[in-house]
Motif scaffolding. Structure first.
Motif, PDB file in Angstrom:
ATOM      1  N   ILE A 154      36.629  -2.760  -1.012  1.00 24.99           N
ATOM      2  CA  ILE A 154      36.692  -1.733   0.022  1.00 24.99           C
ATOM      3  C   ILE A 154      36.635  -0.329  -0.582  1.00 24.99           C
ATOM      4  O   ILE A 154      36.163   0.612   0.058  1.00 24.99           O
ATOM      5  CB  ILE A 154      37.969  -1.924   0.869  1.00 24.99           C
ATOM      6  CG1 ILE A 154      37.935  -1.028   2.102  1.00 24.99           C
ATOM      7  CG2 ILE A 154      39.215  -1.686   0.036  1.00 24.99           C
ATOM      8  CD1 ILE A 154      39.078  -1.304   3.078  1.00 24.99           C
ATOM      9  N   SER A 199      33.401   1.790   0.968  1.00 29.00           N
ATOM     10  CA  SER A 199      33.825   2.858   1.880  1.00 29.00           C
ATOM     11  C   SER A 199      32.987   4.121   1.658  1.00 29.00           C
ATOM     12  O   SER A 199      32.656   4.827   2.617  1.00 29.00           O
ATOM     13  CB  SER A 199      35.309   3.165   1.692  1.00 29.00           C
ATOM     14  OG  SER A 199      35.595   3.529   0.357  1.00 29.00           O
ATOM     15  N   GLY A 208      34.715   8.863   1.448  1.00 23.28           N
ATOM     16  CA  GLY A 208      34.963   7.622   0.714  1.00 23.28           C
ATOM     17  C   GLY A 208      36.042   7.759  -0.350  1.00 23.28           C
ATOM     18  O   GLY A 208      36.999   6.973  -0.376  1.00 23.28           O
ATOM     19  N   ILE A 262      39.487   8.048   1.185  1.00 27.18           N
ATOM     20  CA  ILE A 262      40.023   6.740   1.585  1.00 27.18           C
ATOM     21  C   ILE A 262      40.563   5.996   0.362  1.00 27.18           C
ATOM     22  O   ILE A 262      41.631   5.374   0.414  1.00 27.18           O
ATOM     23  CB  ILE A 262      38.936   5.914   2.295  1.00 27.18           C
ATOM     24  CG1 ILE A 262      38.603   6.549   3.649  1.00 27.18           C
ATOM     25  CG2 ILE A 262      39.379   4.468   2.484  1.00 27.18           C
ATOM     26  CD1 ILE A 262      37.458   5.873   4.383  1.00 27.18           C
ATOM     27  N   PRO A 290      40.196  -0.276   7.985  1.00 27.71           N
ATOM     28  CA  PRO A 290      39.124  -1.272   7.904  1.00 27.71           C
ATOM     29  C   PRO A 290      38.335  -1.411   9.210  1.00 27.71           C
ATOM     30  O   PRO A 290      37.104  -1.546   9.178  1.00 27.71           O
ATOM     31  CB  PRO A 290      39.878  -2.570   7.570  1.00 27.71           C
ATOM     32  CG  PRO A 290      41.111  -2.113   6.882  1.00 27.71           C
ATOM     33  CD  PRO A 290      41.489  -0.854   7.582  1.00 27.71           C
ATOM     34  N   LEU A 302      35.987   1.523   9.441  1.00 26.30           N
ATOM     35  CA  LEU A 302      34.847   1.361   8.538  1.00 26.30           C
ATOM     36  C   LEU A 302      33.822   0.391   9.122  1.00 26.30           C
ATOM     37  O   LEU A 302      32.610   0.640   9.082  1.00 26.30           O
ATOM     38  CB  LEU A 302      35.320   0.865   7.177  1.00 26.30           C
ATOM     39  CG  LEU A 302      36.090   1.863   6.305  1.00 26.30           C
ATOM     40  CD1 LEU A 302      36.626   1.184   5.053  1.00 26.30           C
ATOM     41  CD2 LEU A 302      35.201   3.050   5.924  1.00 26.30           C
ATOM     42  N   ASP A 330      30.076   1.466  10.273  1.00 28.69           N
ATOM     43  CA  ASP A 330      28.946   0.776   9.647  1.00 28.69           C
ATOM     44  C   ASP A 330      28.067   0.105  10.698  1.00 28.69           C
ATOM     45  O   ASP A 330      26.834   0.122  10.586  1.00 28.69           O
ATOM     46  CB  ASP A 330      29.462  -0.260   8.653  1.00 28.69           C
ATOM     47  CG  ASP A 330      28.352  -0.901   7.851  1.00 28.69           C
ATOM     48  OD1 ASP A 330      27.697  -0.196   7.067  1.00 28.69           O
ATOM     49  OD2 ASP A 330      28.120  -2.112   8.037  1.00 28.69           O
TER      50      ASP A 330
END
Length: 367
Positions: free
Chosen positions: A70, A74, A83, A86, A348, A351, A355
């Motif tokens: 991750i 990310s 990113g 995070i 999560p 994300l 995406d």
């Protein structure tokens, strides 16, 4: 990310099992009963649903970005600015988690076994052992945990059978006597947060030798965790009744009780053994994840070079973050659920949503 270290599907399942059950086995019944009273055991069902969501999200992201953690994907999803932010957030999260578990472990051992031993000595020896396991690698940790998980079950199942003999079913009545709200409050306590700890899949899936088995193995592990924790909470309430919510280590008190009332004595030694073995695996995996995250954030290949300094910082954190056991208990009961929801569920899910939107927009643009 190509790695020579690989773990099997069964090893992954056992890691998830030990990671979740280890510290929650003794502490969660008391915290759940604090909110849900005699209906606390019912909170396992909605808590397990949050675990299913975590499994679905992490495996979906892993399928879209195979071989990446991750921390790595990310940046590909939200860009090179958000990113790393995070990633930094997760570094802080895992650092606090390691310090918290270490303080829990030290407090438990100091209270029950070594009251005259300085806590810093117990924490240092424990973290050194975990650091050595991380240097050996996740494959070694997973193989070691296979034996530890089976040993925990061998110790735990007879204890549950003995506890059932002392249980009073009337203690969990009336069912929903206070309504549904206390059950929901118990769900968002660590009872809800611990199921979401399955989000460690975001770091472990790249090491799985058969990625297609990830979802199946994780769901089986979640089912086993939910059933086991449900039985532990229910039996604890049946034995201790209203006293459950007032005890920090409620299930330990149950074990001590059945040891005195039954044919066996000093059964709490089994509880201590399960706690120590489980905490070792949990901190070792957490320390591995933290070192791996640091190396990936700074784009370095070898995470092992960070093990010693991070272990030292974790030792300092275990002494510095919480002044006493009361602060730690308040954190676990009230602060941790919010921190867990944000890091284990919200980020999560965000994300995955971002995406998905990006992929659909790109698909429409190409049509």
């Amino acid at each position: 990310m190509e790695t020579s270290e690989k773990i099997t599907g069964s090893q992954l399942g056992f890691l998830l099992f030990t990671f979740v059950v280890s510290t929650n086995m003794l502490t969660v019944p008391g915290i759940m009963a604090m909110f849900g009273k005699q209906d606390a055991w019912m909170a396992i069902v909605p808590s397990a649903l949050t675990g299913l969501i975590s499994i679905w999200v992490m495996t979906a992201l892993a399928n879209r970005y195979p071989g990446m953690t991750i921390i790595q994907y990310s940046s590909k999803i939200v860009g090179n600015w958000l990113g790393p932010l995070i990633a930094l957030n997760y570094l802080y999260y895992w650092f606090v988690s390691i310090a918290t578990i270490t303080m829990q472990h030290t407090g438990f051992i100091s209270t029950l076994l070594l009251p005259r031993t300085p806590s810093i000595v117990a924490s240092l020896s424990f973290l050194i052992l975990c650091g050595l396991a991380v240097i050996a690698g996740i494959e070694v940790i997973a193989r070691c945990n296979e034996f530890i998980s089976i040993l925990i079950l061998v110790f735990l199942i007879p204890l549950l059978i003995l506890t059932a003999g002392e249980a009073n079913p009337a203690a969990i009545k009336p069912v929903l006597g206070n309504g549904l709200l206390p059950v929901l409050q118990s769900t968002v306590s660590p009872a809800g947060g611990f199921m979401n700890q399955l989000f460690i899949l975001g770091w472990l899936l790249p090491y799985l030798n058969q990625p297609k088995k990830a979802r199946k193995v994780s769901v089986i592990a979640l089912a086993g965790i939910a059933v086991l924790i449900s039985f532990i909470v229910m039996l604890t309430i049946m034995v201790l009744g209203p006293l459950t919510g007032k005890l920090t280590y409620a299930f330990l008190s149950v074990i001590q009780y059945i040891g005195i009332a039954g044919s066996f004595e000093r059964l709490e030694a089994l509880a201590v053994s399960m706690w120590v073995m489980g905490c070792f695996v949990k901190v070792a995996v957490s320390l591995f994840i933290l070192c791996l995250s640091v190396s990936q954030l700074f784009k370095l290949r070898n995470y092992r070079q960070f093990v010693f300094p991070i272990t030292l910082f974790s030792l300092i954190g275990s002494v510095w973050i919480f002044k006493n056991g009361s602060e730690l208990l308040n954190y676990l009961a009230f602060t941790f659920p919010l921190l867990a929801f944000f890091n284990q569920s919200f980020l999560p899910l965000s994300l995955l949503a971002i995406d998905t939107i990006k992929r659909r927009v790109e698909h429409l643009r190409l049509q």
